[in-house]
Design an enzyme around this catalytic site. Structure first.
Site, PDB file in Angstrom:
ATOM      1  N   GLY A  91     -10.171 -12.150   5.860  1.00 20.76           N
ATOM      2  CA  GLY A  91     -10.554 -13.380   6.825  1.00 20.76           C
ATOM      3  C   GLY A  91      -9.704 -13.527   8.145  1.00 20.76           C
ATOM      4  O   GLY A  91     -10.220 -14.422   9.113  1.00 20.76           O
ATOM      5  N   ILE A 137      -2.815 -17.397  10.084  1.00 23.33           N
ATOM      6  CA  ILE A 137      -1.871 -17.663   9.129  1.00 23.33           C
ATOM      7  C   ILE A 137      -1.328 -19.019   9.453  1.00 23.33           C
ATOM      8  O   ILE A 137      -1.342 -19.912   8.683  1.00 23.33           O
ATOM      9  CB  ILE A 137      -0.715 -16.526   9.297  1.00 23.33           C
ATOM     10  CG1 ILE A 137      -1.413 -15.291   8.506  1.00 23.33           C
ATOM     11  CG2 ILE A 137       0.524 -17.046   8.343  1.00 23.33           C
ATOM     12  CD1 ILE A 137      -1.609 -15.258   7.275  1.00 23.33           C
ATOM     13  N   LYS A 172       3.644  -3.399   7.372  1.00 24.86           N
ATOM     14  CA  LYS A 172       3.589  -2.625   8.424  1.00 24.86           C
ATOM     15  C   LYS A 172       5.176  -2.390   8.946  1.00 24.86           C
ATOM     16  O   LYS A 172       5.334  -1.122   9.750  1.00 24.86           O
ATOM     17  CB  LYS A 172       2.531  -2.483   9.524  1.00 24.86           C
ATOM     18  CG  LYS A 172       1.265  -2.725   9.132  1.00 24.86           C
ATOM     19  CD  LYS A 172       0.243  -3.218  10.095  1.00 24.86           C
ATOM     20  CE  LYS A 172      -1.030  -2.823   9.765  1.00 24.86           C
ATOM     21  NZ  LYS A 172      -1.570  -3.687   8.483  1.00 24.86           N
ATOM     22  N   ILE A 220       7.285 -14.744   9.740  1.00 24.60           N
ATOM     23  CA  ILE A 220       6.686 -13.992   8.958  1.00 24.60           C
ATOM     24  C   ILE A 220       6.369 -12.356   9.672  1.00 24.60           C
ATOM     25  O   ILE A 220       6.256 -12.031  10.586  1.00 24.60           O
ATOM     26  CB  ILE A 220       4.927 -14.455   9.632  1.00 24.60           C
ATOM     27  CG1 ILE A 220       4.905 -16.219   9.347  1.00 24.60           C
ATOM     28  CG2 ILE A 220       3.857 -13.818   8.631  1.00 24.60           C
ATOM     29  CD1 ILE A 220       5.025 -16.660   8.005  1.00 24.60           C
ATOM     30  N   SER A 221       6.622 -11.629   8.398  1.00 19.02           N
ATOM     31  CA  SER A 221       6.566 -10.097   8.654  1.00 19.02           C
ATOM     32  C   SER A 221       5.337  -9.433   7.887  1.00 19.02           C
ATOM     33  O   SER A 221       4.366 -10.039   7.837  1.00 19.02           O
ATOM     34  CB  SER A 221       7.877  -9.909   8.150  1.00 19.02           C
ATOM     35  OG  SER A 221       8.200  -8.296   8.308  1.00 19.02           O
TER      36      SER A 221
END
Length: 666
Positions: A485, A328, A444, A440-441
């Site tokens: 990916g 990411i 989950k 960024i979370s």
């Protein structure tokens, strides 16, 4: 300068070794080419002669005696001049230099123009050189001459290509791959033409499928269009198809999903083109074909973002990305770099990943003011120095431990890195004037059943708390599901298992997940930053969830294998901390839309802040002391967290319910 592997040492005479036959730099004499061109010239001389006399013979119904001498004499007398001029025209139009084995439209065009010019020159000469009776040659002669000359030249130049193609088909008949092409547009035409014309391809196209009824029964490059998509399964069996090529780069994702679902029933290997831009750029070819990707199966269009708002938000800003070498983080860096930031700072603890993205950006964006730093978000002094030195305007916090099973075995590391790494980075940002902080979370974090998800939920609570205490900095979180990916994603694992001959491992037959591509996830993160007002948790509408078993079966079928026969699927059971389905929002949060209908905002949950900060201190002490009851401390902060013990009790209750139901039925 010397080249490795080349010996450029000179002999005493001064000439380089291995170049004795070419001392003056001239090209070596090609005997084979000389005789080939000589044969063509002789053939052309004969063709011009035959064209001239056949043209006048046809005019008089092949009765040579009926041809008046004042017609035949000028033609015969001017024939040497006509031959010389025509050969010169042929030479000018590359009739002796072209590779006729690969002749195409340009070569055919040159051939026709050269023959027409020859006819015009011959006509002009005959008009000038008339007999004493001043009788002009019949007008039909000129057209017939051009017609015969084109026919002879076409036969000589294009016959080799035709014979070569037939030989290629005969050679590959025994070891060919039967192919079905879906789509009868420009992309399909290019692909079919290349396959048919290739000397090395072993593919033989048996049929073409297209939904346009106007094309049914017609031919493209000599291959029949047999019907619409409803004929895919039937024709695959009828023509004994081995491979299917989907040549429709502009088709919507929803239609692609439907077509691939039909293809999966055939047991054939399926390949497709990357996208419409390949056609626009003229890059459509067999080499561009790729295996079907998972995002082709998702059946939803890519997330659309307001690029202008992103550019205005990032442009001329100092942007810092933690975890910038990860899947990411690296994509964040790529997209940020394309939006002209004032400076991009990449922070990562893993030097190999950091080096890879650094080298990539140096090549793709040489003008970029790029700084790459090795640092841990857990190191307070290091993070404070970085923020005080570079003063970033925008921070994307992507650094985290994300592997669920690994974090179940090392829960204290998840807390140290995810929770307190986020806290230290956020404090450093707030203390040094950062305008926007985006964390960024993950999905989950909603009703977590694992320590990784619970740690991310605490991070969201930290972000919302920081936003209340530091009004000059907008703190927000972005939550999304599984990324196709990414490192640790199930899809690369499936592909490796299929390539190895199986088995493909699925944890549970009923497990489902939301999926999105890495560029989609990053586009969301960027736009969420542009929308940020402070304290929000942004959530992407990821469409319908995907059943992992269906995903595995489709990948096996579309790779050309049969499920259960060629490749088996093995169920391994849920891993520690894993649940059957992921939720995007907690029940208490609700949802509010943004300007982008695919991006939503979850309403912040009320937090007892003094208690939260006190519990956070206890959690920090427990993690640093490697307390084996760390989950109890996490549970205190995140009441929705289901511990392994609670999970076992729930599973036991489910089993008891099933036994009771079965006994009642009996």
């Amino acid at each position: 300068m010397t080249l490795i592997g080349k010996d450029n040492k000179k002999k005493p005479g001064g000439a380089p070794e291995g170049n004795n036959n070419n001392k003056k730099g001239k090209k070596p004499f090609n005997v084979k080419l000389f005789w080939r061109r000589t044969a063509l010239i002789i053939y052309d001389i004969i063709s011009i002669f035959l064209s001239s006399f056949l043209a006048i013979l046809v005019r008089y119904n092949f009765n040579y005696d009926a041809i008046p001498y004042y017609f035949i004499n000028p033609i015969r007398n001017l024939l040497p001049v006509t031959i010389l001029i025509t050969l010169a025209i042929f030479y000018f139009f590359h009739m002796y230099h072209s590779l006729w084995a690969y002749a195409g439209e340009q070569e055919l065009q040159n051939l026709v123009i050269a023959c027409v010019l020859s006819g015009i020159v011959d006509g002009l000469l005959l008009q000038i050189y008339r007999s004493e009776e001043k009788q002009p040659v019949p007008q039909s002669y000129y057209f017939l001459y051009i017609f015969f000359l084109i026919a002879f030249e076409f036969a000589s130049r294009f016959s080799y290509r035709f014979l070569r193609s037939q030989k290629h088909k005969r050679e590959n008949r025994s070891n060919n791959t039967a192919v079905m092409v879906i789509g009868a547009g420009e992309a399909a035409n290019i692909i079919i033409k290349e396959i048919i014309g290739s000397h090395f391809s072993t593919m033989v196209i048996r049929c073409v499928i297209d939904d346009d009824k106007a094309k049914w029964g017609r031919y493209i490059q000599g291959i029949k269009i047999v019907g619409g998509r409803d004929k895919i399964v039937e024709c695959a069996e009828l023509y004994d198809i081995d491979e299917i090529i989907v040549a429709m780069p502009s088709i919507p994702r929803s239609q692609m999903k439907d077509i691939l679902a039909l293809c999966s029933k055939t047991g054939c290997k399926v390949r497709t083109l990357p996208g419409m831009y390949q056609l626009v750029n003229g890059e459509v070819s067999v080499s561009k074909l790729r295996d079907v990707e998972v995002d082709d199966l998702l059946g939803r269009e890519p997330v659309k973002v307001d690029i202008d708002s992103i550019i205005g938000y990032v442009q001329n800003k100092v942007v810092l990305v933690t975890g910038g070498g990860g899947s990411i983080g690296s994509e964040l860096c790529r997209q940020i770099a394309s939006h002209h930031p004032k400076q991009l700072i990449i922070v990562d603890i893993y030097e190999n990943n950091a080096y890879d993205i650094q080298q990539e950006l140096k090549i793709t964006h040489p003008e970029l003011n790029l700084v790459v730093l090795i640092a841990s978000v857990r190191n307070t002094n290091r993070m404070n120095w970085i923020f005080s030195h570079y003063k970033p305007d925008i921070v994307y916090h992507a650094a985290a431990h994300k592997h669920v099973p690994l974090m179940e075995d090392s829960p204290c590391e998840a807390i140290k890195n995810n929770v307190f790494g986020t806290l230290k980075t956020a404090r450093a940002a707030a203390d040094n004037g950062t305008k926007v902080f985006v964390m960024i979370s993950t999905d989950k974090a909603v009703n977590p059943t694992n320590i990784m998800g619970a740690s991310k939920r605490i991070c969201e609570m930290i972000i919302q708390t920081m936003d209340r205490h530091y009004p000059d900095t907008k703190f927000v979180a972005v939550r999304f599901g599984n990324v196709l990916g990414s490192n640790g994603s199930v899809i690369p694992l499936f592909r490796k298992q299929i390539a190895a001959g199986g088995p493909v491992t699925v944890t549970d037959p009923n497990i489902i997940r939301y999926f999105m591509t890495i560029p989609e996830a990053v586009s969301l993160v960027l736009q969420a930053g542009a929308y940020a007002k402070g304290g929000e948790i942004f959530v992407l509408d990821m469409g319908e969830p995907v059943k992992i078993l269906d995903l595995a079966e489709n990948l096996i079928r579309l790779s050309g294998y049969r499920v259960g026969e060629d490749i088996e699927i093995k169920f391994t059971g849920l891993r520690p901390g894993e649940k059957l389905y992921e939720e995007m929002l907690m029940k208490e949060e609700g949802m509010k839309e943004t300007a982008n209908k695919q991006i939503h905002i979850g309403r912040p949950i009320e937090i007892n802040e003094p208690q939260f900060l006190h519990d956070l201190e206890e959690l920090k002490t427990a993690a640093e002391n490697e307390d084996q009851h760390i989950r109890d401390y996490v549970k205190k902060i995140v009441p929705t967290f289901v511990t392994p013990e609670e999970r076992l009790k729930e599973q036991e209750k489910e089993r008891e319910k099933e036994k009771t139901i079965k006994s009642r039925k009996l």
